[in-house]
Design a protein around this motif. Structure first.
Motif, mmCIF file in Angstrom:
data_model
loop_
_atom_site.group_PDB
_atom_site.id
_atom_site.type_symbol
_atom_site.label_atom_id
_atom_site.label_comp_id
_atom_site.label_asym_id
_atom_site.label_seq_id
_atom_site.Cartn_x
_atom_site.Cartn_y
_atom_site.Cartn_z
ATOM 1 N N ASN A 32 0.819 -1.208 0.000
ATOM 2 C CA ASN A 32 0.000 0.000 0.000
ATOM 3 C C ASN A 32 0.857 1.265 0.000
ATOM 4 O OD1 ASN A 32 -2.409 -1.446 0.050
ATOM 5 N ND2 ASN A 32 -2.399 -1.550 2.297
ATOM 6 N N LYS A 33 0.507 2.179 -0.874
ATOM 7 C CA LYS A 33 1.196 3.465 -0.923
ATOM 8 C C LYS A 33 0.640 4.378 0.161
ATOM 9 C CE LYS A 33 -0.024 6.600 -3.801
ATOM 10 N NZ LYS A 33 -0.329 7.403 -5.014
ATOM 11 N N PRO A 34 1.482 4.954 1.010
ATOM 12 C CA PRO A 34 0.983 5.865 2.046
ATOM 13 C C PRO A 34 0.694 7.236 1.466
ATOM 14 C CG PRO A 34 3.357 5.774 2.147
ATOM 15 C CD PRO A 34 2.946 4.787 1.080
ATOM 16 N N ALA A 35 -0.094 8.009 2.182
ATOM 17 C CA ALA A 35 -0.334 9.391 1.775
ATOM 18 C C ALA A 35 0.824 10.283 2.208
ATOM 19 C CB ALA A 35 -1.643 9.895 2.377
ATOM 20 N N LYS A 36 1.406 9.960 3.387
ATOM 21 C CA LYS A 36 2.480 10.783 3.928
ATOM 22 C C LYS A 36 3.644 9.905 4.391
ATOM 23 C CE LYS A 36 -0.430 14.598 5.554
ATOM 24 N NZ LYS A 36 -0.794 15.457 6.726
ATOM 25 N N ALA A 37 4.848 10.402 4.165
ATOM 26 C CA ALA A 37 6.064 9.724 4.617
ATOM 27 C C ALA A 37 7.055 10.782 5.084
ATOM 28 C CB ALA A 37 6.667 8.869 3.509
ATOM 29 N N PHE A 113 7.997 7.444 17.663
ATOM 30 C CA PHE A 113 7.281 7.510 16.395
ATOM 31 C C PHE A 113 6.048 8.382 16.591
ATOM 32 C CE2 PHE A 113 9.843 3.803 15.905
ATOM 33 C CZ PHE A 113 10.048 3.626 14.544
ATOM 34 N N ASN A 114 5.799 9.261 15.627
ATOM 35 C CA ASN A 114 4.646 10.143 15.687
ATOM 36 C C ASN A 114 3.653 9.794 14.592
ATOM 37 O OD1 ASN A 114 5.779 11.693 17.847
ATOM 38 N ND2 ASN A 114 7.082 12.742 16.341
ATOM 39 N N SER A 115 2.485 10.371 14.673
ATOM 40 C CA SER A 115 1.433 10.085 13.705
ATOM 41 C C SER A 115 1.422 11.081 12.550
ATOM 42 C CB SER A 115 0.067 10.099 14.402
ATOM 43 O OG SER A 115 -0.170 11.362 15.017
ATOM 44 N N ASP A 116 2.524 11.856 12.405
ATOM 45 C CA ASP A 116 2.572 12.861 11.341
ATOM 46 C C ASP A 116 2.864 12.255 9.982
ATOM 47 O OD1 ASP A 116 5.101 12.115 12.066
ATOM 48 O OD2 ASP A 116 5.951 14.134 12.010
ATOM 49 N N ALA A 117 3.208 10.967 9.945
ATOM 50 C CA ALA A 117 3.457 10.266 8.687
ATOM 51 C C ALA A 117 3.159 8.787 8.897
ATOM 52 C CB ALA A 117 4.899 10.459 8.220
ATOM 53 N N ASP A 165 6.673 1.212 9.464
ATOM 54 C CA ASP A 165 5.283 1.572 9.639
ATOM 55 C C ASP A 165 5.192 2.290 10.980
ATOM 56 O OD1 ASP A 165 2.565 1.435 10.619
ATOM 57 O OD2 ASP A 165 2.140 -0.095 9.116
ATOM 58 N N THR A 166 4.805 3.545 10.974
ATOM 59 C CA THR A 166 4.838 4.315 12.216
ATOM 60 C C THR A 166 3.748 3.879 13.198
ATOM 61 O OG1 THR A 166 3.443 6.056 11.265
ATOM 62 C CG2 THR A 166 5.834 6.330 11.085
ATOM 63 N N GLY A 167 2.696 3.243 12.706
ATOM 64 C CA GLY A 167 1.635 2.793 13.595
ATOM 65 C C GLY A 167 2.030 1.579 14.404
#
Length: 215
Positions: A32-37, A113-117, A165-167
Motif C-alpha cells: 500500500n502506498k501511504p499518503a504521507k512519509a 514515532f509520531n502520527s505525522d506520517a 510503519d509508524t503505527g
C-alpha cells in the motif's frame, strides 16, 4: 589494450557510477502506498567541510540544507507521496540488531514515532566525501609500452536506510547505499544536488513509495 583498474584503499568500499548496492530486505506484504512519509536522519559525517563552501548560504547549517534537499528532490521519485524530512539527535537514534529474511543486520530506529506520517524512511550512518577511481591502461605488454592512467573524481554519499510503519513500528525494508556523482573541475551545487537525487532514487526503488518499474 589491457585495462587494469586500481581502487585506492580509501575508496575500496565504494561503488561507482552505474552500480548500486543490494537491497537486503523488502517486506513482500508491503504493497500500500501511504499518503504521507518522512525522512528521519541523524547528523552525518562530512569528510571535508570546505566541500560545502559553494553549497551552503551564509550561516546555513548542513543538516538544514540536507533536509531541504530531501524534501525538494524526493518529489521527482515518489509516487505522489507527501514527504517531509526531519533531523534528530544521535541520542534519539537507536541502533538495533535484527534478522530480516536470513540476514542479520543493524538498523537505525528512532526512539519515538509520531502520527505525522504513515511511513518513516530512517537514514543513519551517513557519510559524505570525495572519492576517486584511477584506471591504468597498458597499451602493449609485449613491446613494453609504458602504462598510462586516468583518474575520475566523485562526490560520494553512503549510509543505511530502513522503512518503518509508524503505527506498528514494524520494519518494512532495509538496505545500504553508496552513491557517487562525478565532477570534472570544481565541486559545486549541481554535483551535490545530483548526488542527493541519485541517493533518493536508489533508496525508494522497488517500494510502494515510488513509481512502479516499467515491465
Amino acid at each position: 589494450m589491457n585495462l587494469k583498474i586500481l581502487l585506492g584503499a580509501a575508496i575500496a568500499a565504494f561503488l561507482f557510477v552505474g552500480c548500486s548496492s543490494p537491497r537486503f530486505f523488502v517486506d513482500s506484504q508491503w504493497t500500500n502506498k501511504p499518503a504521507k512519509a518522512k525522512f528521519i536522519f541523524s547528523t552525518g559525517v562530512v569528510e571535508n567541510q570546505e566541500d560545502l563552501d559553494d553549497v551552503l548560504v551564509e550561516d546555513e547549517n548542513f543538516t538544514v540544507w540536507f533536509a531541504r534537499q530531501l524534501e525538494e528532490n524526493v518529489k521527482f521519485y515518489s509516487n505522489h507521496v507527501d514527504f517531509t524530512a526531519e533531523r534528530i539527535s544521535k541520542e534519539e537514534m537507536l541502533e538495533e540488531k535484527v534478522t530480516l529474511g536470513k540476514n542479520p543486520v543493524t538498523v537505525g530506529k528512532p526512539k519515538t514515532f509520531n502520527s505525522d506520517a504513515e511511513i518513516y524512511v530512517v537514514l543513519n550512518n551517513l557519510w559524505f566525501g570525495r572519492t576517486q577511481r584511477t584506471s591504468y591502461y597498458t597499451h602493449n605488454i609485449a613491446a613494453g609500452t609504458p602504462t598510462t592512467s586516468s583518474t575520475n573524481y566523485f562526490i560520494s554519499m553512503s549510509g543505511r536506510y530502513a522503512f518503518y510503519d509508524t503505527g506498528t513500528q514494524k520494519i518494512l525494508g532495509y538496505g545500504e547505499f553508496n552513491t557517487n556523482e562525478e565532477y570534472v573541475r570544481n565541486l559545486g551545487r549541481d554535483s551535490w544536488k545530483r548526488l542527493i537525487q541519485t541517493s533518493i532514487e536508489e533508496i525508494l526503488e522497488n517500494t510502494p513509495l515510488t513509481y512502479p518499474a516499467a515491465k
